[in-house]
Design an enzyme around this catalytic site. Sequence first.
Site: not given
Lengths: 109, 160, 281
Positions: C238, C242
């Site tokens: 993640r 991002c």
Amino acid sequence: MAKKSIKIRAKAKKGVTTVKSLMSHPMETGLRKNSKTGKLIPAHFIQEVVATHVHDGGETVRMTTHWSGGVSKNPYLSFKFNGGKKGDKITLTWTDNKGGSESATAKIK
Amino acid sequence: MNTDMKRRVFLRGSMAAGAVGVAVGAGLLAPQSVMAAWPKAAFDAKSVAEAGKTAMGGTDIVESSDIKIKAPDIAENGAVVPVTVTVKPSMEGVESIAILAASNGQPLVGLFKLGEGAVANVSTRIKMGKTGDVVALVKAGGKLYSNKKNVKVTIGGCGG
Amino acid sequence: MKIVKFAMIALCAISASAFAGDKKATDTTPAEDLKTYQDYFFKRFSGVPLQEYANGVYAINEASRENWEAIEEFPPYEPMIEEGEGMWNQPFANGATYGSCFGDDPAQRKNYPYWDAARKMVMTLPLAINECRTANGEKPLKYKKGAMANLLAYMSYESRGQKINVAIPDADALAAYNAGKSVYFARRGQLNFNCASCHMESSGQYIRSEQLSPALGHATNWPVYRSKWGELGTLHRRFAGCMKQMRAKPYKTQGEEFRNLEYFLTHMSSDIEYNGPSARK
């Protein structure tokens, strides 16, 4: 096909049995493109799920479902039926459009 | 919050008693017979009415508030839209329930045939390409009834 | 959702952005950072209890929460927990198991990340898992998804309810923490964002259809089954995602930058209970 591809929870309460299940399956519609190659990903989805209640008196089909690829990946199915008691069993069997099939059995709690 | 914690704890308790998976050889269940039972024409149909009538064999569809559809007002992700259809006991003799996504190219998603003793209450998770109605069709006493609920979809669930 | 701009003034105290000029990561202590951070979110989302932040955007959005609760009813990650349990119980070729490395206790979440004073580095659970594997003659697992995510799902599941408490024991640990803080607040990529751009100052607001989750609690719920992924993924996956969304080149999973970031971010979720794995949109 991945092992343990069907998970079942079945609970009897006040004469009603609630069955919840999760199946591992890609549920490809056949309309989706591979983002790298641009080619269509072939359809691969569960077409039929049969839920059988195994009890002292024999076997009773409680639910038969027919699906399209419009059911979400790793499909969820829940239903209820009158009857069933702790210790009885629920068998779920699915068959997909490629002829693949899998079955699992769980005890009603 | 409390109910949420309980549910997640309940999940823990259920782990030990997981179902025993048994792989069934493809040969044991003849896929052809399944193919025959799977209503291809209904799944190929492009409209709710056509799909419903083809799948369930009725003529007129009557709207009924006895059919309750539980689905989110706004779907978080169209790839996974939780849907529950419940039919009030006042509607007797329910034979089958169909769940359709009206705005999908092929609306029929699932057809649930109730076996002996089955309660008219089914839940699943469906894909929705865009905002539209989730339609539930119910066949009871040989007649077709329907209800719908609009679900707003902000992230479509059919793309790559 | 109301924007609380003035709170950003307080934030500058912990901002390590190169653009903040006179402020440095070392200007404030971890305890001060935590207080500023929590107070910021408590003010922004008044009435949301600390523990609720473990649930991300579902702590602040009722419609999303309804979806989520229906999905958590029988979560799509459940078979992966079982896969992970199978891995835990399956001996390596040499007969040892993961239990041999982790004191026969899969509930390890609370022990990671930690500062390894001898090696002068932040140790994370996935890194420890792979070190366990290589020490026993097995190949390391990939860090973003698959088997590693499954094993983490099982270990996190067994760890549910443990409270986050990250020790920062010495000056070297503090330096790693501050390095992680800098990764968090440094602006980067073509969009010139930092992590706080979306998840602090814009949390609760929408980017097109997406409501941005509050950063508080971001370290609690991993690994995550994202509907977008259609599978389980790790925290560092993640992080990388991002950074790509900021149009920046991601750091290496389990590299020093991301491990320091995890160290900082986990500290910032102090006192919240671990509740991974979880489902997210």
